[in-house]
Design an enzyme around this catalytic site. Sequence first.
Site, PDB file in Angstrom:
ATOM      1  CE1 TYR A   1      -1.486   3.972   9.318  1.00 29.18           C
ATOM      2  CE2 TYR A   1      -0.337   2.855   7.665  1.00 29.18           C
ATOM      3  CZ  TYR A   1      -1.530   2.759   8.346  1.00 29.18           C
ATOM      4  OH  TYR A   1      -2.526   1.755   8.096  1.00 29.18           O
TER       5      TYR A   1
ATOM      6  CE1 TYR B   1      -5.634   3.641   8.404  1.00 28.04           C
ATOM      7  CE2 TYR B   1      -6.404   3.558  10.822  1.00 28.04           C
ATOM      8  CZ  TYR B   1      -5.533   3.404   9.561  1.00 28.04           C
ATOM      9  OH  TYR B   1      -4.363   2.171   9.854  1.00 28.04           O
TER      10      TYR B   1
ATOM     11  CG  HIS C   1      -1.994  -0.978   1.239  1.00 26.01           C
ATOM     12  ND1 HIS C   1      -3.519  -0.869   1.274  1.00 26.01           N
ATOM     13  CD2 HIS C   1      -2.150  -2.307   0.729  1.00 26.01           C
ATOM     14  CE1 HIS C   1      -4.025  -1.720   1.139  1.00 26.01           C
ATOM     15  NE2 HIS C   1      -3.309  -2.658   0.838  1.00 26.01           N
TER      16      HIS C   1
ATOM     17  N   PRO D   1      -4.493   0.627  18.461  1.00 27.38           N
ATOM     18  CG  PRO D   1      -6.544  -0.664  17.788  1.00 27.38           C
ATOM     19  CD  PRO D   1      -5.874  -0.063  19.152  1.00 27.38           C
TER      20      PRO D   1
ATOM     21  CE  LYS E   1       3.452   3.024  13.130  1.00 32.36           C
ATOM     22  NZ  LYS E   1       3.920   2.756  11.875  1.00 32.36           N
TER      23      LYS E   1
HETATM   24  P1  FAD Z   1       1.020 -11.776  21.597  1.00 36.45           P
HETATM   25  O1  FAD Z   1       0.829 -11.863  19.996  1.00 36.45           O
HETATM   26  O2  FAD Z   1       0.015 -11.501  22.393  1.00 36.45           O
HETATM   27  O3  FAD Z   1       1.804 -13.023  21.636  1.00 36.45           O
HETATM   28  C1  FAD Z   1       2.149 -13.417  23.157  1.00 36.45           C
HETATM   29  C2  FAD Z   1       1.949 -15.139  23.322  1.00 36.45           C
HETATM   30  O4  FAD Z   1       2.516 -15.630  24.589  1.00 36.45           O
HETATM   31  C3  FAD Z   1       0.795 -15.751  22.849  1.00 36.45           C
HETATM   32  O5  FAD Z   1       0.864 -16.600  22.076  1.00 36.45           O
HETATM   33  C4  FAD Z   1       0.217 -16.239  24.222  1.00 36.45           C
HETATM   34  O6  FAD Z   1      -0.620 -17.305  24.116  1.00 36.45           O
HETATM   35  C5  FAD Z   1       1.576 -16.676  24.939  1.00 36.45           C
HETATM   36  N1  FAD Z   1       1.505 -16.400  26.455  1.00 36.45           N
HETATM   37  C6  FAD Z   1       0.895 -15.866  27.316  1.00 36.45           C
HETATM   38  N2  FAD Z   1       1.081 -16.093  28.246  1.00 36.45           N
HETATM   39  C7  FAD Z   1       1.981 -17.302  28.489  1.00 36.45           C
HETATM   40  C8  FAD Z   1       2.480 -17.861  29.452  1.00 36.45           C
HETATM   41  N3  FAD Z   1       2.285 -17.740  30.847  1.00 36.45           N
HETATM   42  N4  FAD Z   1       3.545 -18.588  28.984  1.00 36.45           N
HETATM   43  C9  FAD Z   1       3.654 -19.157  27.638  1.00 36.45           C
HETATM   44  N5  FAD Z   1       3.152 -18.527  26.684  1.00 36.45           N
HETATM   45  C10 FAD Z   1       2.340 -17.340  27.044  1.00 36.45           C
HETATM   46  N6  FAD Z   1      -2.669  -4.601  16.661  1.00 36.45           N
HETATM   47  C11 FAD Z   1      -2.691  -3.699  15.492  1.00 36.45           C
HETATM   48  O7  FAD Z   1      -1.895  -3.159  15.242  1.00 36.45           O
HETATM   49  N7  FAD Z   1      -3.802  -3.661  15.005  1.00 36.45           N
HETATM   50  C12 FAD Z   1      -4.988  -4.536  15.474  1.00 36.45           C
HETATM   51  O8  FAD Z   1      -5.934  -4.471  14.888  1.00 36.45           O
HETATM   52  C13 FAD Z   1      -4.733  -5.279  16.467  1.00 36.45           C
HETATM   53  N8  FAD Z   1      -5.720  -6.094  17.046  1.00 36.45           N
HETATM   54  C14 FAD Z   1      -5.428  -6.791  18.222  1.00 36.45           C
HETATM   55  C15 FAD Z   1      -6.535  -7.586  18.731  1.00 36.45           C
HETATM   56  C16 FAD Z   1      -6.058  -8.284  19.794  1.00 36.45           C
HETATM   57  C17 FAD Z   1      -7.357  -9.114  20.312  1.00 36.45           C
HETATM   58  C18 FAD Z   1      -5.093  -8.210  20.562  1.00 36.45           C
HETATM   59  C19 FAD Z   1      -4.787  -8.934  21.865  1.00 36.45           C
HETATM   60  C20 FAD Z   1      -3.922  -7.389  19.993  1.00 36.45           C
HETATM   61  C21 FAD Z   1      -4.213  -6.690  18.654  1.00 36.45           C
HETATM   62  N9  FAD Z   1      -3.221  -5.860  18.102  1.00 36.45           N
HETATM   63  C22 FAD Z   1      -3.708  -5.176  17.026  1.00 36.45           C
HETATM   64  C23 FAD Z   1      -1.817  -5.932  18.718  1.00 36.45           C
HETATM   65  C24 FAD Z   1      -0.844  -6.611  18.032  1.00 36.45           C
HETATM   66  O9  FAD Z   1      -1.327  -7.909  17.717  1.00 36.45           O
HETATM   67  C25 FAD Z   1       0.090  -7.076  19.248  1.00 36.45           C
HETATM   68  O10 FAD Z   1       0.916  -5.896  19.512  1.00 36.45           O
HETATM   69  C26 FAD Z   1       1.108  -8.266  18.926  1.00 36.45           C
HETATM   70  O11 FAD Z   1       0.503  -9.546  18.948  1.00 36.45           O
HETATM   71  C27 FAD Z   1       2.105  -8.510  19.540  1.00 36.45           C
HETATM   72  O12 FAD Z   1       2.925  -9.420  19.681  1.00 36.45           O
HETATM   73  P2  FAD Z   1       3.324 -10.383  20.789  1.00 36.45           P
HETATM   74  O13 FAD Z   1       4.415 -11.394  20.162  1.00 36.45           O
HETATM   75  O14 FAD Z   1       4.340  -9.252  21.687  1.00 36.45           O
HETATM   76  O15 FAD Z   1       2.320 -10.847  21.809  1.00 36.45           O
HETATM   77  C1  DHB Z   2      -5.445  -3.106  10.503  1.00 38.49           C
HETATM   78  C2  DHB Z   2      -5.398  -2.976  11.893  1.00 38.49           C
HETATM   79  C3  DHB Z   2      -5.088  -1.656  12.441  1.00 38.49           C
HETATM   80  O1  DHB Z   2      -5.229  -1.393  13.717  1.00 38.49           O
HETATM   81  C4  DHB Z   2      -4.845  -0.522  11.416  1.00 38.49           C
HETATM   82  O2  DHB Z   2      -4.491   0.528  12.152  1.00 38.49           O
HETATM   83  C5  DHB Z   2      -5.063  -0.844  10.172  1.00 38.49           C
HETATM   84  C6  DHB Z   2      -5.195  -2.173   9.784  1.00 38.49           C
HETATM   85  C7  DHB Z   2      -6.058  -4.389  10.113  1.00 38.49           C
HETATM   86  O3  DHB Z   2      -6.033  -5.445  10.831  1.00 38.49           O
HETATM   87  O4  DHB Z   2      -5.795  -4.656   8.770  1.00 38.49           O
END
Ligand code: FAD
Ligand code: DHB
Length: 431
Positions: free
Chosen positions: A384, A200, A72, A292, A296
Amino acid sequence: MRTQVGIIGAGPAGLLLSHLLHLAGIESVLLETQTRKHVEERVRAGVLEEVAERLLIDTGVGGRLKREGLRHHGIKIRYNGEGHRIDFKHLTGSHVTVYGQQEVVKDLIAVRLGAGGDIRFEVAEVSPHDFEGAEPHIRFMENGKQQVLHCDFIAGCDGFHGVCRPAIPSSSLTVFEREYPFGWLGVLVEAPPASEELIYAHHERGFALLSMRSPQVSRLYVQCDPNDDIANWSDARVWEEFHARMSGDDGVRQQEGRIIQKGITAMRSFVVEPMQHGKLFLAGDAAHIVPPTGAKGMNLAVADVSILSRALEAYYKKGREELLAAYSAICLRRIWKVQRFSWWMTSMLHKFAEHTPFDRRRQLAEIDYVTSSRAAATSLAENYVGLPMERDWVQDNRKTQSRSSNDFFRARLANPWAAFRKRRDARHILG
Ligand code: FAD
Ligand code: DHB
């Protein structure tokens, strides 16, 4: 059981860390409480900054990303029923790539397992121990048996609700937090997106976002009450709300289709400082959460572990500890800028119950400014598409501008500390 780095959590942060460490010849064991299926199907973020995309491609996990990722070159901001484009390519020369987080997770799991990596899914009662002392270890239950994983370092990549951050004495941590009085209802829909670019939308009924996962699958979000019950959101209500908030005279209308996933996510800004304690290092959502709107979350997780993996590599290959010592400070510079941007995008585009008519007018003036001033649009665009990594990365990049990104990353992987070595003192890195 013994390894060099014990990683807790198989989200983007933990999986990418174990992959980068493997490329650097460092062993790790990854512990995850959920099933492989669960982590591979968890629908979350979808936008990759160019620097994160390049890292995945140049470290060998970008095959599918290159084929299926949607590049994009801009986004649209919609207000008063009209779309206004912010042209990333023109303003910054850069782009973002839409590629679902669960696809990144699938690709990383496949590459790690293909290389003989040790990922233990479905473990329980995971807890980090003695990370302040000489014998860091992780206790966990596997197939009903108590196990102990001894390691040199523990990486807490276990997300916001994990066990690592709470294991650090609270007197050693400072928490910075802001909750928002709204959340996002997100749906995945079997229908082509109404626009090739993300939209957006600011609307008097609240914010809405049109995104996608492929030319056939749309990802839609609407601002909602964070404590709302998902049962209150029938498919018909989701469509009514989404159409209303995207309405306008320019004919943008999302085609309806089967809703295949639906969920509500609360929104918060959160940072813990420092992101390390003894031999325990926090990365990704374990250390910080962004609302979100700036897309980021996943990108910050990638940035953290790219820094952590290089600091661990410096330790194992050169016996250098100052980069590990500086890990938190290096990450936090980027994190706070991303926090600022995510907060700003959120404040500009959402409906706040406490807003007075003055606040609403000011909000509209801000969107008008950002979509009509080149300076303001450039500021949005450069945040962005993603700020450069830390300073050494920028300087290296400038020197290698004539080379392709592949050459650039190959050089970094072959000799990742070239730039750091020039600056013996970690303070220079933080400059
Ligand atoms: P996570 O992806 O949360 O991974 C952590 C992992 O640790 C998971 O697999 C979990 O099961 C595991 N875990 C937890 N506790 C334990 C334990 N005690 N022992 C072993 N394993 C464990 N960001 C955006 O930019 N746009 C979005 O639309 C967006 N939507 C989201 C929707 C949801 C529901 C959530 C929760 C987050 C969203 N985010 C979004 C944020 C983005 O997905 C996260 O920033 C990203 O997942 C971060 O990655 P991570 O690996 O740090 O954490
Ligand atoms: C998506 C999620 C976001 O938080 C965003 O700012 C833009 C796109 C997505 O899930 O595609």
